[in-house]
Every structure is written in C-alpha cells, then in structure tokens.
Design an enzyme around this catalytic site. Structure first.
Site, PDB file in Angstrom:
ATOM      1  CB  SER A 137      -0.861   0.022   1.259  1.00  0.00           C
ATOM      2  OG  SER A 137      -1.446   1.301   1.440  1.00  0.00           O
ATOM      3  CE1 TYR A 149      -4.378  -2.180   4.998  1.00  0.00           C
ATOM      4  CE2 TYR A 149      -3.410  -0.019   4.560  1.00  0.00           C
ATOM      5  CZ  TYR A 149      -4.001  -1.195   4.108  1.00  0.00           C
ATOM      6  OH  TYR A 149      -4.202  -1.382   2.752  1.00  0.00           O
TER       7      TYR A 149
END
Ligand code: NAD
Length: 244
Positions: A137, A149
């Site tokens: 990401s 995350y």
C-alpha cells in the site's frame, strides 16, 4: 491469444474488490483463476464466472495454505502465478490499538503473504518458473497512518524484496504493488466523508481516485512473461499521490 494462456493463478482475496478485478482480467487473458478467500458467500458468486474457481482459504492459517497449494497443484497440474492480495484495514486511532488488534492485522496482512510464498514457491520451483505479486500500500511508503495497517504493509514490502532474492535462482519472480486509494468495498466501508474524498482527489496529481482495474492491469503485466526480467521491483499506482 491471451497473455496468460494456460497459466494457473491463485489470487487471494479474489472474491472482492481488487482481487475480483484481477481474476476477471486474468481469466479474460486465458488463465485458470483460483479465487482464494475467506468469504464463502462471495466465493459462490465469483465461482459462477468462466475459468474462475472459488476455494476457501484463511490466509492467516499455515494449514490452510499447505492444503490449498497442494490441492491446486493436484487438480490443475501446476501453479504459475500467486497474487497475495487478501487483506483487512482498520480506522482505529493509534491510541486505541492494542496487542490483539496488532496481532490480527499482522497475521492476515503479514503472515498471510509470507505463508503463501512459503507454500507455493516449492511448486513453482519444480517447474523453475513462477510469478508472485504482493499487494502492499502507499501507506508503506509515506508518513501517513501511524498504525498496524501501515506496519503490515511495510512488512509486505520488506518480504517481497527478500523473497525476490531468496527465490530468484529458482526462476521465481517476486514484485510488489503499492496502490493508493482505490474505490472498492474496503474503502466504501470506511467512514471517509465526501468532503475528505474530494480533498484527497484534489491532492492527487491525476485528480481522481483509483479503480480496481488500475491495479489489475499492473498485476497482469507482472504476472505475464512480458515482465520476465523484472523481480524485486516496486510499482506505485496512486495517481502520483506519494510522489509529492
Ligand atoms: P476488499 O475488502 O474489497 O477485498 C479484500 C478481500 O480479502 C475480501 O474478499 C475478503 O473476504 C478477503 N479476506 C480478508 N481476510 C481474509 C483472510 N484472512 N483470508 C482470506 N481472505 C481474506 O479490499 P480491496 O480494497 O480489494 O483490497 C485488496 C488489497 O489491496 C488489500 O490487501 C488491501 O490492503 C490492498 N489495498 C487496498 C487499497 C484500497 O484503497 N482499496 C489501497 C492500498 C492497498
């Protein structure tokens, strides 16, 4: 002729969003697609598609991975492509993140791709060829998201480089994709207001949010023999957001 004719591809998280789009594109290009996902209802839906086979997998389970890799190899004769795409996200502010949150996130987003590579690489090595694509990401690249995350996606980044080094001599390529904000069920579930989305679009050089197909097209290139000399590479697909 398709760009993936006769290739066998496992796509984790293949029953939704980016993974589903990749499955559609890969199947269109001639591949046999195994959509491996934990969501059985969504799997039933994608299994209706031609050349897409839904299989249940919890990426956080070592046993599930071992069984899946063996079953795919037994049934289809080989494994050519693995896309480690399944993942979860979280909006919890950092002050509220506890060790259980951390462990769950790292089990799915971190151990998942690791276990996938561990169990699938031997089948690829047997034919001295394979392409692995890991979905990280943009949060692994810039100072946004002080949370579990981003940490999990940083792990994916590091593991991808290390796997490219580890498996290169066995003919296995490993590359990583870094999506920006992509319109999928994952981002739709976030509480992001219309106002914030507008500001994100304004802050993006290409002036739009990403679509699942933007990621699928890049994955197709890395999965196909068109990229046969590319390994250990990192491709950012975020409309220029993290370039600023
Ligand atoms: P999504 O929620 O639409 O799809 C994720 C899929 O993963 C779902 O089908 C879900 O059932 C599956 N999954 C979740 N936990 C699993 C588990 N333990 N085992 C097997 N399958 C599991 O999300 P998406 O937006 O398509 O995201 C796909 C990937 O792209 C994720 O790794 C995500 O972190 C990454 N990503 C997404 C964006 C974005 O803006 N959408 C941005 C950067 C990175």
């Amino acid at each position: 002729m398709g760009r993936l004719d006769n290739k066998v591809a496992i796509i984790t998280g293949g029953a939704s969003g980016i993974g589903e789009s990749m499955g559609d594109l890969f199947a269109q290009e001639g591949a046999i697609v195994i959509a491996a996902d934990i969501n059985e209802a969504a799997l039933e839906k994608v299994s209706q598609k031609q050349n897409v086979y839904g299989m249940k997998l919890n990426v956080a389970s070592d046993e599930d991975w071992q069984a899946l890799a063996q079953e795919v190899n037994d049934r289809f004769g080989k494994i050519d492509i693995l896309v480690n795409n399944a993942g979860i996200s979280s909006e919890k502010p950092y002050e509220q993140i506890n060790v259980e949150d951390w462990q769950k996130m790292l089990s799915i987003n971190g151990f998942g791709p690791f276990a996938g590579m561990k169990h699938v690489a031997p089948y690829m090595a047997a034919q001295k060829k394979g392409s692995i694509i890991n979905i990280s990401s943009y949060t692994a690249l810039i100072g946004q998201g002080f949370n579990h995350y981003s940490a999990s996606k940083g792990a994916v980044r590091a593991l991808s480089k290390a796997a490219a080094t580890t498996f290169g001599r066995q003919g296995i390529r490993v590359n990583a994709l870094f999506p920006g904000i992509i319109e999928t069920p994952m981002t739709q579930a976030l509480s992001t207001s219309k106002d914030l989305l507008d500001r994100l679009i304004q802050a993006t050089p290409l002036q739009r949010l990403g679509q699942a197909i933007d990621i699928a097209q890049a994955a197709l290139f890395l999965a196909s023999d068109d990229s046969s000399y590319i390994t250990g590479s990192e491709l950012v697909i975020d409309g220029g957001y993290s370039a600023q």
